[in-house]
Design a protein around this motif. Structure first.
Motif, PDB file in Angstrom:
ATOM      1  N   THR A  78      33.772  26.107 -89.298  1.00 22.11           N
ATOM      2  CA  THR A  78      33.883  24.646 -89.302  1.00 22.11           C
ATOM      3  C   THR A  78      34.410  24.121 -87.981  1.00 22.11           C
ATOM      4  N   ALA A  79      35.401  24.814 -87.428  1.00 25.25           N
ATOM      5  CA  ALA A  79      35.977  24.384 -86.151  1.00 25.25           C
ATOM      6  C   ALA A  79      34.936  24.380 -85.044  1.00 25.25           C
TER       7      ALA A  79
ATOM      8  N   ALA B  86      31.456  24.337 -85.680  1.00 25.79           N
ATOM      9  CA  ALA B  86      30.343  23.472 -86.085  1.00 25.79           C
ATOM     10  C   ALA B  86      30.655  21.991 -85.884  1.00 25.79           C
ATOM     11  N   LEU B  87      31.903  21.599 -86.128  1.00 27.18           N
ATOM     12  CA  LEU B  87      32.277  20.195 -85.992  1.00 27.18           C
ATOM     13  C   LEU B  87      33.021  19.899 -84.696  1.00 27.18           C
ATOM     14  N   LYS B  88      33.277  20.955 -83.909  1.00 27.89           N
ATOM     15  CA  LYS B  88      33.894  20.821 -82.587  1.00 27.89           C
ATOM     16  C   LYS B  88      35.252  20.115 -82.634  1.00 27.89           C
ATOM     17  N   MET B  89      36.035  20.473 -83.641  1.00 25.00           N
ATOM     18  CA  MET B  89      37.376  19.893 -83.763  1.00 25.00           C
ATOM     19  C   MET B  89      38.187  20.747 -84.733  1.00 25.00           C
ATOM     20  N   PRO B  90      39.520  20.655 -84.662  1.00 23.58           N
ATOM     21  CA  PRO B  90      40.353  21.358 -85.638  1.00 23.58           C
ATOM     22  C   PRO B  90      40.004  20.903 -87.051  1.00 23.58           C
ATOM     23  N   THR B  91      40.118  21.792 -87.992  1.00 21.98           N
ATOM     24  CA  THR B  91      39.684  21.480 -89.348  1.00 21.98           C
ATOM     25  C   THR B  91      40.529  20.383 -90.006  1.00 21.98           C
TER      26      THR B  91
ATOM     27  N   LEU C 136      34.698  24.022 -94.384  1.00 20.57           N
ATOM     28  CA  LEU C 136      35.963  23.931 -95.105  1.00 20.57           C
ATOM     29  C   LEU C 136      36.954  23.161 -94.240  1.00 20.57           C
ATOM     30  N   MET C 137      37.238  21.949 -94.654  1.00 20.78           N
ATOM     31  CA  MET C 137      38.102  21.074 -93.876  1.00 20.78           C
ATOM     32  C   MET C 137      39.537  21.117 -94.401  1.00 20.78           C
ATOM     33  N   LEU C 138      40.162  22.281 -94.219  1.00 24.09           N
ATOM     34  CA  LEU C 138      41.572  22.473 -94.530  1.00 24.09           C
ATOM     35  C   LEU C 138      42.264  22.960 -93.263  1.00 24.09           C
ATOM     36  N   GLY C 139      43.536  22.632 -93.095  1.00 21.52           N
ATOM     37  CA  GLY C 139      44.247  23.021 -91.889  1.00 21.52           C
ATOM     38  C   GLY C 139      44.247  24.524 -91.660  1.00 21.52           C
TER      39      GLY C 139
ATOM     40  N   GLY D  37      34.278  29.394 -79.051  1.00 23.04           N
ATOM     41  CA  GLY D  37      34.359  30.040 -80.351  1.00 23.04           C
ATOM     42  C   GLY D  37      35.309  29.277 -81.252  1.00 23.04           C
ATOM     43  N   GLY D  38      35.739  29.933 -82.312  1.00 24.67           N
ATOM     44  CA  GLY D  38      36.656  29.299 -83.244  1.00 24.67           C
ATOM     45  C   GLY D  38      37.540  30.321 -83.917  1.00 24.67           C
ATOM     46  N   ILE D  39      38.705  29.865 -84.368  1.00 25.50           N
ATOM     47  CA  ILE D  39      39.658  30.716 -85.075  1.00 25.50           C
ATOM     48  C   ILE D  39      39.961  30.081 -86.421  1.00 25.50           C
ATOM     49  N   GLY D  40      39.955  30.889 -87.464  1.00 25.97           N
ATOM     50  CA  GLY D  40      40.341  30.423 -88.783  1.00 25.97           C
ATOM     51  C   GLY D  40      41.456  31.291 -89.325  1.00 25.97           C
TER      52      GLY D  40
END
Length: 207
Positions: A131-132, A134-139, A161-164, A177-180
């Motif tokens: 999500t981070a 795909a949407l280019k922002m923190p969740t 999934l738009m949760l912190g 890239g992104g980190i979850g």
């Protein structure tokens, strides 16, 4: 240079400032918490010495001066370094998390689950990383934008999934890239994911 262990002692201090319950508690603790987080980010070590070093940045992404001037790709060994840093920090604050690292296309590079972490956190971490990117922002920001903002009406599902706890990895203004991270409170997941993104920046700058 600050060591990983030094950084982790700073992480432990932040736990005491993190709000636990209710909006009033969160509002009251916010200024102190923000200052503590900012201080920690400045102290993220440039590299660890306990796992293999990351790949060197390919020459194709360097200019004549040697400075990185294009998108930096994340490989497996760098993803392992990011996860290592996050997991050490998570251990210090007493949470067992799952960490996911995705590339610039949202494709999963690495997924690691600490012992006794939640099974549900496996999918959550992977989807936060995606999500981070795909949407280019923190969740957590994406969640706000879905409630009357630029993403108004956007909902979870289909890998979103738009949760912190999800942060894009941004370098030179481009998504690398992104980190979850999933397994702690919202504040803990967000802190750990942000530590991972800042580690990436300092690690690349040290090459």
């Amino acid at each position: 240079m600050m060591t990983v262990d030094d950084m982790l002692s700073e992480v432990a201090k932040i736990v005491d400032t993190a709000p636990r319950y209710g909006k009033d508690a969160e509002k009251a603790a916010a200024p102190k918490k923000k200052e503590a987080v900012e201080n920690l980010i400045q102290k993220v070590p440039e590299k660890t010495d306990k796992i293999p070093a990351a790949e060197k940045v390919p020459a194709a992404v360097r200019g004549e001066t040697g400075a990185v001037n294009m998108k930096v790709s994340i490989g497996l060994s760098l993803a392992k370094e990011i996860a290592y840093c996050i997991e050490k920090a998570a251990g210090t604050i007493g949470v067992n998390v799952v960490t996911a690292v995705a590339d610039a296309g949202g494709n999963l590079i690495l997924l690691e689950a600490m012992d006794d972490s939640y099974i549900a956190s496996v999918n959550a971490a992977r989807e936060k990383a995606y999500t981070a990117v795909a949407l280019k922002m923190p969740t957590h920001e994406a969640l706000k934008e879905s409630r009357g903002g630029a993403l108004d009406g956007y909902t979870n599902g289909g890998g979103i999934l738009m949760l912190g706890g999800g942060y894009p990895i941004v370098y030179n203004g481009m998504i690398s890239g992104g980190i979850g991270v999933s397994g702690g409170t919202k504040e803990q997941d967000m802190l750990l994911a942000r530590i991972g993104t800042e580690y990436f920046k300092k690690r690349i700058n040290s090459l």
